[in-house]
Design a protein around this motif. Structure first.
Motif, PDB file in Angstrom:
ATOM      1  N   UNK A 116     -13.287   1.687  -2.712  1.00 56.42           N
ATOM      2  CA  UNK A 116     -11.985   0.721  -2.960  1.00 56.42           C
ATOM      3  C   UNK A 116     -12.291  -0.531  -2.200  1.00 56.42           C
ATOM      4  N   UNK A 117     -12.338  -1.632  -2.818  1.00 56.19           N
ATOM      5  CA  UNK A 117     -12.357  -2.732  -2.261  1.00 56.19           C
ATOM      6  C   UNK A 117     -11.289  -3.861  -2.423  1.00 56.19           C
ATOM      7  N   UNK A 124      -2.791   0.157  -2.854  1.00 59.64           N
ATOM      8  CA  UNK A 124      -2.934   0.587  -1.297  1.00 59.64           C
ATOM      9  C   UNK A 124      -1.776   1.581  -1.080  1.00 59.64           C
ATOM     10  N   UNK A 125      -0.505   1.262  -1.444  1.00 57.99           N
ATOM     11  CA  UNK A 125       0.600   2.250  -1.124  1.00 57.99           C
ATOM     12  C   UNK A 125       0.461   3.322  -1.861  1.00 57.99           C
ATOM     13  N   UNK A 180     -10.101  -1.942   2.490  1.00 56.66           N
ATOM     14  CA  UNK A 180      -8.592  -1.268   2.332  1.00 56.66           C
ATOM     15  C   UNK A 180      -7.649  -2.359   2.794  1.00 56.66           C
ATOM     16  N   UNK A 181      -7.953  -3.611   2.915  1.00 57.80           N
ATOM     17  CA  UNK A 181      -7.061  -4.661   3.407  1.00 57.80           C
ATOM     18  C   UNK A 181      -6.560  -5.094   1.930  1.00 57.80           C
ATOM     19  N   UNK A 194     -12.822 -11.044  -2.714  1.00 55.72           N
ATOM     20  CA  UNK A 194     -13.309 -10.549  -1.318  1.00 55.72           C
ATOM     21  C   UNK A 194     -14.312  -9.253  -1.382  1.00 55.72           C
ATOM     22  N   UNK A 195     -15.391  -9.496  -0.508  1.00 60.19           N
ATOM     23  CA  UNK A 195     -16.231  -8.385  -0.382  1.00 60.19           C
ATOM     24  C   UNK A 195     -15.706  -8.054   1.038  1.00 60.19           C
TER      25      UNK A 195
END
Length: 281
Positions: A116-117, A124-125, A180-181, A194-195
């Protein structure tokens, strides 16, 4: 969270949580039947988490999680495989629901299928609901909470704890290729693709972490409102968990988000204070 080609010994019998963990501290204060039920649920969660994290190739992990799904179905069909037998009495005594066990497996599958990235906020929720709040829904039935407040507490406290875990573990997760952000927050600081490495190096990472910490704080506050209105005897373990994990969140906020990020772990005296305050009915 790893899929194993064959059941591990830990999956065959309940595994005890680490003696120094806040979970162990909370569970050991429960009456024997509730404590044994929680240890059985913990062992299940630990087993499927190990599959998702350390189970080999992705197809092997997926196959093992499918076997766990089948084993949970067999448990509820009255023919429990050996590794689910510790769950038989908790399911019978406390009315634990099959869909909550399956939700936990589905959450582990999200990690097993791909790293998960930067998930979007809805994903996420959903992840938090499956890997944390579903465990909460099983737990509150064991604790003896009423259905409505219990499910609401599971919703909020599960998300509070999982968001705290995400913030605490950002460096360890990045080493696994995970981030996980939430995507929307990262886009807000200019990270459109993003990575894990790019996010952790970004000079505005703290803004994203602070926003996620504020979400966790709101869930803690909602959890305490529910706890305050519920019978104290049924909320001993949730009180300890909420208070102990809140120490972690406060420690993260005090430490800040700039590298190098020292691991945050509450001291023994602070944890002892939590137990003294919340461990006595």
């Amino acid at each position: 969270m790893t899929a194993l080609a064959a059941p591990s010994p830990a999956a065959e019998a309940p595994a005890l949580p680490a003696a120094g963990s806040s979970f162990y501290a909370a569970m050991r204060l429960l009456p024997a039947a509730q404590r044994d039920a929680m240890y059985a649920v913990y062992a299940f969660c630990r087993a499927v988490d190990d599959v998702a994290d350390d189970g080999g190739a992705r197809e092997v992990r997926a196959a093992e999680l499918d076997r766990w799904r089948a084993d949970i179905d067999a448990l509820y069909a009255g023919n429990p495989p050996p590794r689910t037998r510790p769950l038989v009495e908790p399911v019978r005594r406390y009315g634990l629901r099959r869909e909550d066990f399956q939700a936990v497996i589905d959450g582990m599958a999200m990690d097993a299928e791909a790293d998960i990235v930067a998930p979007d906020a809805a994903t996420l929720d959903l992840y938090c609901d499956r890997v944390a709040s579903a465990v909460g829904r099983l737990s509150v039935r064991i604790f003896g909470m009423a259905e409505g407040p219990g499910r609401e507490l599971a919703h909020h406290l599960g998300r509070a704890l999982q968001l705290t875990n995400i913030l605490r573990d950002i460096d360890e997760d990045a080493a696994r290729g995970r981030l996980y952000l939430p995507r929307e927050r990262l886009a807000g600081i200019g990270l459109d693709r993003p990575t894990p490495e790019a996010a952790l190096r970004h000079p505005r990472l703290g803004e994203v972490c602070a926003a996620l910490a504020a979400e966790a704080d709101a869930h803690y506050r909602a959890s305490w409102r529910i706890i305050a209105a519920a019978p104290r005897r049924a909320t001993k373990a949730p009180r300890i968990m909420a208070a102990a994990y809140r120490l972690i969140l406060d420690g993260l906020l005090a430490r800040g988000w700039a590298a190098p990020r020292a691991r945050v772990k509450p001291g023994k005296l602070k944890l002892a204070g939590v137990l003294l305050r919340h461990g006595i009915v």
